[in-house]
Structures are given as C-alpha cells and as structure tokens.
Design a protein around this motif. Sequence first.
Motif, PDB file in Angstrom:
ATOM      1  N   SER A 215       0.809  -1.224   0.000  1.00 33.13           N
ATOM      2  CA  SER A 215       0.000   0.000   0.000  1.00 33.13           C
ATOM      3  C   SER A 215       0.838   1.268   0.000  1.00 33.13           C
ATOM      4  O   SER A 215       0.318   2.344  -0.282  1.00 33.13           O
ATOM      5  CB  SER A 215      -0.927   0.011   1.224  1.00 33.13           C
ATOM      6  N   ASP A 216       2.127   1.161   0.315  1.00 29.40           N
ATOM      7  CA  ASP A 216       2.967   2.351   0.409  1.00 29.40           C
ATOM      8  C   ASP A 216       4.354   2.011  -0.114  1.00 29.40           C
ATOM      9  O   ASP A 216       5.098   1.249   0.501  1.00 29.40           O
ATOM     10  CB  ASP A 216       3.057   2.832   1.865  1.00 29.40           C
ATOM     11  N   GLY A 217       4.699   2.585  -1.252  1.00 29.29           N
ATOM     12  CA  GLY A 217       6.003   2.318  -1.841  1.00 29.29           C
ATOM     13  C   GLY A 217       7.161   2.902  -1.058  1.00 29.29           C
ATOM     14  O   GLY A 217       8.310   2.527  -1.278  1.00 29.29           O
ATOM     15  N   ASN A 218       6.877   3.817  -0.134  1.00 29.44           N
ATOM     16  CA  ASN A 218       7.923   4.433   0.668  1.00 29.44           C
ATOM     17  C   ASN A 218       8.232   3.631   1.930  1.00 29.44           C
ATOM     18  O   ASN A 218       9.095   4.011   2.711  1.00 29.44           O
ATOM     19  CB  ASN A 218       7.518   5.861   1.063  1.00 29.44           C
ATOM     20  N   THR A 219       7.541   2.515   2.117  1.00 27.36           N
ATOM     21  CA  THR A 219       7.760   1.674   3.296  1.00 27.36           C
ATOM     22  C   THR A 219       8.898   0.698   3.023  1.00 27.36           C
ATOM     23  O   THR A 219       8.862  -0.038   2.036  1.00 27.36           O
ATOM     24  CB  THR A 219       6.486   0.906   3.667  1.00 27.36           C
ATOM     25  N   LEU A 220       9.895   0.686   3.882  1.00 30.79           N
ATOM     26  CA  LEU A 220      11.052  -0.187   3.702  1.00 30.79           C
ATOM     27  C   LEU A 220      10.813  -1.573   4.277  1.00 30.79           C
ATOM     28  O   LEU A 220      11.241  -2.578   3.706  1.00 30.79           O
ATOM     29  CB  LEU A 220      12.286   0.441   4.360  1.00 30.79           C
ATOM     30  N   VAL A 221      10.123  -1.659   5.402  1.00 29.00           N
ATOM     31  CA  VAL A 221       9.975  -2.935   6.098  1.00 29.00           C
ATOM     32  C   VAL A 221       8.636  -2.961   6.829  1.00 29.00           C
ATOM     33  O   VAL A 221       8.139  -1.912   7.259  1.00 29.00           O
ATOM     34  CB  VAL A 221      11.140  -3.148   7.094  1.00 29.00           C
ATOM     35  N   ALA A 222       8.053  -4.140   6.918  1.00 35.96           N
ATOM     36  CA  ALA A 222       6.849  -4.359   7.723  1.00 35.96           C
ATOM     37  C   ALA A 222       7.211  -5.339   8.832  1.00 35.96           C
ATOM     38  O   ALA A 222       7.862  -6.361   8.583  1.00 35.96           O
ATOM     39  CB  ALA A 222       5.706  -4.910   6.881  1.00 35.96           C
ATOM     40  N   SER A 223       6.792  -5.025  10.050  1.00 39.17           N
ATOM     41  CA  SER A 223       7.224  -5.821  11.201  1.00 39.17           C
ATOM     42  C   SER A 223       6.054  -6.189  12.093  1.00 39.17           C
ATOM     43  O   SER A 223       5.116  -5.408  12.268  1.00 39.17           O
ATOM     44  CB  SER A 223       8.269  -5.027  12.009  1.00 39.17           C
ATOM     45  N   GLY A 224       6.124  -7.378  12.665  1.00 40.64           N
ATOM     46  CA  GLY A 224       5.212  -7.792  13.723  1.00 40.64           C
ATOM     47  C   GLY A 224       5.931  -7.736  15.052  1.00 40.64           C
ATOM     48  O   GLY A 224       7.081  -7.281  15.141  1.00 40.64           O
ATOM     49  N   TYR A 225       5.260  -8.220  16.106  1.00 36.75           N
ATOM     50  CA  TYR A 225       5.884  -8.224  17.428  1.00 36.75           C
ATOM     51  C   TYR A 225       5.257  -9.339  18.259  1.00 36.75           C
ATOM     52  O   TYR A 225       4.069  -9.655  18.108  1.00 36.75           O
ATOM     53  CB  TYR A 225       5.707  -6.881  18.137  1.00 36.75           C
ATOM     54  N   PRO A 226       6.040  -9.967  19.154  1.00 33.12           N
ATOM     55  CA  PRO A 226       5.511 -11.102  19.916  1.00 33.12           C
ATOM     56  C   PRO A 226       4.768 -10.673  21.178  1.00 33.12           C
ATOM     57  O   PRO A 226       5.064  -9.643  21.776  1.00 33.12           O
ATOM     58  CB  PRO A 226       6.775 -11.885  20.281  1.00 33.12           C
ATOM     59  N   LEU A 227       3.816 -11.480  21.559  1.00 33.70           N
ATOM     60  CA  LEU A 227       3.171 -11.378  22.867  1.00 33.70           C
ATOM     61  C   LEU A 227       3.714 -12.529  23.706  1.00 33.70           C
ATOM     62  O   LEU A 227       3.224 -13.647  23.644  1.00 33.70           O
ATOM     63  CB  LEU A 227       1.651 -11.455  22.733  1.00 33.70           C
ATOM     64  N   ASP A 228       4.767 -12.250  24.470  1.00 41.01           N
ATOM     65  CA  ASP A 228       5.412 -13.275  25.288  1.00 41.01           C
ATOM     66  C   ASP A 228       4.694 -13.441  26.619  1.00 41.01           C
ATOM     67  O   ASP A 228       4.479 -12.469  27.337  1.00 41.01           O
ATOM     68  CB  ASP A 228       6.872 -12.905  25.553  1.00 41.01           C
ATOM     69  N   LEU A 229       4.341 -14.696  26.931  1.00 39.07           N
ATOM     70  CA  LEU A 229       3.760 -15.030  28.224  1.00 39.07           C
ATOM     71  C   LEU A 229       4.379 -16.330  28.728  1.00 39.07           C
ATOM     72  O   LEU A 229       4.503 -17.295  27.968  1.00 39.07           O
ATOM     73  CB  LEU A 229       2.240 -15.210  28.121  1.00 39.07           C
ATOM     74  N   PRO A 230       4.781 -16.387  29.993  1.00 35.20           N
ATOM     75  CA  PRO A 230       5.304 -17.650  30.528  1.00 35.20           C
ATOM     76  C   PRO A 230       4.196 -18.690  30.644  1.00 35.20           C
ATOM     77  O   PRO A 230       3.017 -18.352  30.832  1.00 35.20           O
ATOM     78  CB  PRO A 230       5.847 -17.249  31.914  1.00 35.20           C
ATOM     79  N   VAL A 231       4.568 -19.938  30.570  1.00 34.55           N
ATOM     80  CA  VAL A 231       3.601 -21.016  30.759  1.00 34.55           C
ATOM     81  C   VAL A 231       3.259 -21.105  32.241  1.00 34.55           C
ATOM     82  O   VAL A 231       3.980 -20.587  33.102  1.00 34.55           O
ATOM     83  CB  VAL A 231       4.189 -22.356  30.266  1.00 34.55           C
ATOM     84  N   PRO A 232       2.135 -21.725  32.577  1.00 31.72           N
ATOM     85  CA  PRO A 232       1.802 -21.895  34.000  1.00 31.72           C
ATOM     86  C   PRO A 232       2.904 -22.621  34.754  1.00 31.72           C
ATOM     87  O   PRO A 232       3.491 -23.582  34.258  1.00 31.72           O
ATOM     88  CB  PRO A 232       0.505 -22.721  33.950  1.00 31.72           C
TER      89      PRO A 232
END
Length: 500
Positions: A215-232
């Motif tokens: 959608s944007d030619g000026n965008t260099l990178v697209a990034s996600g991010y984690p939702l870290d949660l410890p196990v019980p």
Amino acid sequence: AAHACNAGPFRKESNPLCAAMQTSVMHAAAAFLRSVFILVVIWSGLLLLSTFCFRWLYASKVRRGKRIALCNAGAKHSCRLPIGAKGIGARKEGLPAVAIVMPIKWECIKAAEPQANLRSHVLTAYGGVCSCIFVVESADDPAVIVVRALQEELQKLADIRLVVAGHSKNSSQKIHNMLAGIAACDRAIQYVLFADVNCQMHQDTISILMSGLESDGNTLVASGYPLDLPVPGATLWAWVMCQFRQICLSQFSGDKSGFVWGGAMLMRKADFDQDRCGVKSRWLDGGYSDDMMVWSCAMEGGKAVSTPLCALLPNLVRKDVTLQQAFNFLHRQVFVLTTYASGEHFWQHMPLLLAYGLLNMLQCLALAVSTLVLACTLASSPLLDAVAFMNFCSAGLYVATLFCFALVQYGHIVDAAGLTAALSPGLLPLPLWHVSPVKLLVSSLCHSFLAPILVMLALCQRSITWGGTTYHIHDGKVHSISWPGADLKLEYQTFSKTGM
C-alpha cells in the motif's frame, strides 16, 4: 544483656542513652520527611508510572477495538494449528512469491513450544508461491532433526529447505544465517520474511505484513511483534524476561509505530539486493543487530516502517528460566543499543539506552524513597510540617499508583491475548488463569532493579556471548568473533527437501 543494662549502676545511664537515641532517630526522620528532594523524586516516579499507564490503556483500547472488529466481521484466521492439520492455503495467481527465512540455533530457543512455532511458519494460508528456508550454523544443531521431520511430513504440501551456513566471519551469526537464507532464495522470490522460532504466526500473517508494503512504496519494512507469556508454573525470572517484551509491546499500538522486530520482518528482496538504504552493506560490515540496523536505515533514508496491529504473534515462554538466563537475555537486548553503523545511528541508540537505565533507576529510587517516607512517618512526631505532610501523601499515592500500574498492565495483556484469540477462532487461546497483577508487579520491580546494572555492564563491557559465540565490538561493529573449539567452515551448504 538487657537484664544487665537494667540492673545496678547501669540503669540510670541506660535510660538517658536510649532516650537520646530515640530522640535522634525521630529528629532524623522528621528532617527526612521535610526534604523537598523527596517530593521531586516521588512525583517524577508518579509521572513515569502514569505515562506507562496511559500508554497501556491506549494500546488496550486499540487492540480491543481491533478484536471487536474482527469478531464482528467473522475473521477466519488460524494460528497454532494442531498436529496433522493441513493449513496450506489454496494457490492463487498473481500474488508475489515469498521466502520465509528462519535462522535457528536450538540451544538459544526460549519458547516452550518451538515445534508448534515452526509448524505455524510453514502452514501458511498465503496463496502465492512460498518457500520455507531454515538456516542453521552447523549440521550438528538439534534443529536439523526437527526440520527434517517437517520435510518428511509435509513434503507434498510445502517447499521446505535447510541451509547450513557455517560460522560467521564479519557479522553476528544471525545476520550471517539470514544472508545465507537470502542467497538460497529462488530468483522468482519478491519478498523475504525473516521469522523467529520464538513466535507463532497466524495463517494470514504474510498477507497482513505484505499489505503494509504493497500500500505504500515508501515503506522499507513491515514488522510484527511477539506477545510473550510464561507457561503456568514458570519461575519469577521467566516473568522478568517477559517484562522487557511487554514494555516494548506498548510501542506497537499503531500501524506506523516506527520500530522493528527481527523475529517477523518482511522486506522486498529487490530493496535488499540493490542495497537500498544500505541495509545489506551495513549487515556485511560488522553488523550485529539485524532489526536495529534496518530501523536506522529506514530512519536515515526517510522510509516508513509498517507495524500492522494484526501482526501480533503469541509465544509461550518456557517455565524453567533461571536468573542467569534472564539476565543474559536482557543483557543481549540492552547490548544491542551500544552497537551502531554510523554516527546518526549512534545518536539514535544512546537516548534509548540512557532512558532505559535512568527511568528504571528512577522507578527503584521512587519506590525506596516512598517506603522510607512511610516508615519515617511512623517513627516521627505528628505531621505538622506542610512539606512533610505533602511527602507522606505523595508516598501513599505512589504506592497506590504502583498497584494501578500492575492492574493496567494486566488489562493490556488480557486485551492483547484477546486479539490473538480473535485471529485464531476455534482454537484454544493463550492461557491467562495464571497471570496475576501481583506477579506482574513483582517481576516489573525486579526488571527495574536489573536495568541500571545491565546498562552499566553494556557500556563497560565491549563483548557479548550468545549461543556460546563471543562477539567483540569496536566502534559499534563486530570486530572479531570467538568460537569455543570452532571449525571455521564458511561455505554454504544447501539441502532441499528431497535431499534431506
């Protein structure tokens, strides 16, 4: 001793001495309560806590709104597919070809379910051509066995390749593995998704990230991010380790947050091959941190960074994390801010590094001062002084705000987990019954206490060990690398799914 102090000739001398000591303590407590410096420290801490509370409240509102929109629209995404599920999407013409490059070092994985994470990367619903390239440092890495099993199981459904990159020569091992993965890509590949085993992707993660670039030619990178949660049942240090991710997650509350996480980073292959914005050349020239260098290149080149809200990737952290492991993890995260590729890059990192250390130190100082104020109030005379009364009220307000801080963070985790569940209807959501504000509060305070130590260590020590490999940094770049008993084998070895 007490009986002896109250007997004989010592009795008349002990009472005046005890009274004098009690009087001096009360005077010292009263003087402490009348200090204006105390007021400044506590209110600075209050401002910091309030800022994070408002950031998390805003992030919660945004994620809650996105979750409601997905539920109302009947979104059909899937994540964390069960064993044996066939999640490969139907082939569609005209979609760009994508390669998922996954550098792996099995001993460094902190996820509780690494096999499930890898499966979520392979079982994508993306309709275009998609190749999955796993890159390891050595053929002896335990990850090779897991990848081979995936190749055998999904040989008719997915294009899975394994690349043995060998030891790095002039950059971090992760960057070296990523470069080896790019070199193994077919010529038809148009996009490269650098993925981390410490997260689980949704089936539509590739499409979600690609929409930001298309959608944007000026965008260099697209990034996600984690939702870290410890196990019980996880240790306190697992929660402390996740606190770092939780603080950063509040920044990813918009589609253009400006920050990059290397565990879910989509780029145009042409931008990389043609070295636009200098990403490739900086990686090769002593690069240590892949994502921070991409971020700095985007900032210096005037390019945008896309961070879609739906690119929130759940991850369960293993429960047996020790203090040493948590400290080493946080040390590596902070050490990244002492590496750089240019003067401008240096000045982008230094404010972040100093803010991380000073603000967390302020948190510890404000808590210590508030505790002392409340304790001195019990030992001193009635609060007749205006400044002393103001300090007492401020200390009580700070402690109350600290508990509100934990409650707000808990609400943000609930809303973030709700968004990942909306992206994965019909599957079990992340477990939240073991998450409590008390655990969040204690782990947050422990993290704040460690932060100044980590910053001082990162500034004083110019080497870092990751996965048994020690990187020596000079002028912000990797200067030399030490491997214990290393076999310097640098050529690339590529194994297709039929050859393994």
